[in-house]
Design a protein around this motif. Structure first.
Motif, short mmCIF file in Angstrom:
data_model
loop_
_atom_site.label_atom_id
_atom_site.label_comp_id
_atom_site.label_asym_id
_atom_site.label_seq_id
_atom_site.Cartn_x
_atom_site.Cartn_y
_atom_site.Cartn_z
N TYR A 183 -15.45 -36.34 -19.29
CA TYR A 183 -16.57 -35.62 -18.69
C TYR A 183 -17.43 -35.10 -19.83
O TYR A 183 -16.96 -34.33 -20.66
CB TYR A 183 -16.06 -34.44 -17.85
N ARG A 201 -18.95 -26.96 -18.42
CA ARG A 201 -19.65 -27.74 -17.39
C ARG A 201 -19.54 -27.07 -16.03
O ARG A 201 -20.31 -27.37 -15.13
CB ARG A 201 -19.12 -29.18 -17.36
N SER A 251 -8.81 -34.70 -18.87
CA SER A 251 -10.20 -34.91 -19.27
C SER A 251 -10.31 -35.64 -20.61
O SER A 251 -11.42 -35.95 -21.04
CB SER A 251 -10.93 -33.58 -19.34
#
Length: 191
Positions: free
Chosen positions: A4, A39, A172
């Protein structure tokens, strides 16, 4: 790298941007976790509020080195590269021992640490790997090393919190910053 993409620091909410810049000023770089989790600002705030409540508290008998030792050992058990490298670096600095993080990550029973710390890590590893087996018999050995019930709560809470962190970093594909690898191993460059 990360699955991400991290947001640009200039696009962050002001409170998060300010904190990230403070960390950068202190460390000389921005640890990847600060941007990766940014994020989702509400989750970032909750994550770092709990992190700071556990890792920066001054009450109790756990030292900053003890706390980082718990993170390093249990993160290794959870196979979290990011947390082993990042918190191992901080552990080396707090304990002033360049070899301790590697020893604790591989096998805390053979590490050059105090018996008190071994008892602490025995318990942390049980919380990490077999929390369903915790029973009243686990407490007297910790009390014998001077840990209070509140210290024992801290050991368990740090272990559990970093279980979350380990899983988020691993899923991630968060990679450790290169700067972490030499921290606490070689003298800091003079500026």
């Amino acid at each position: 790298m990360n699955r991400y993409p991290a947001p640009d620091i200039n696009d962050l909410p002001e409170d998060i941007k300010t904190k990230v810049l403070e960390v950068q000023a202190k460390a000389g770089f921005v640890p990847n976790v600060f941007l990766a989790l940014a994020r989702r600002p509400a989750e970032w705030r909750a994550f770092f509020a709990y992190h700071d409540a556990l890792m920066l508290k001054e009450e109790g008998s756990l030292t900053k080195g003890d706390r980082e030792m718990i993170v390093t050992a249990t993160s290794a058990a959870n196979q979290c590269l990011y947390c082993v490298v990042a918190h191992g670096a901080i552990l080396r600095i707090y304990e002033k021992k360049p070899l301790v993080a590697d020893q604790v990550a591989v096998n805390h029973l053979k590490a050059d640490i105090a018996p008190r710390q071994k008892a602490m890590l025995d318990f942390a590893m049980k919380v990490c790997l077999r929390s369903h087996e915790i029973n009243d018999d686990d407490f007297p050995p910790l009390h014998a090393h001077g840990f209070s019930d509140e210290d024992i709560w801290d050991i368990a809470a740090i272990t559990a919190f970093f279980g979350l962190s380990n899983r988020m970093a691993s899923f991630s594909n968060m990679m450790p910053n290169p700067e972490f690898y030499l921290m606490g191993r070689v003298p800091k460059a003079k500026t």
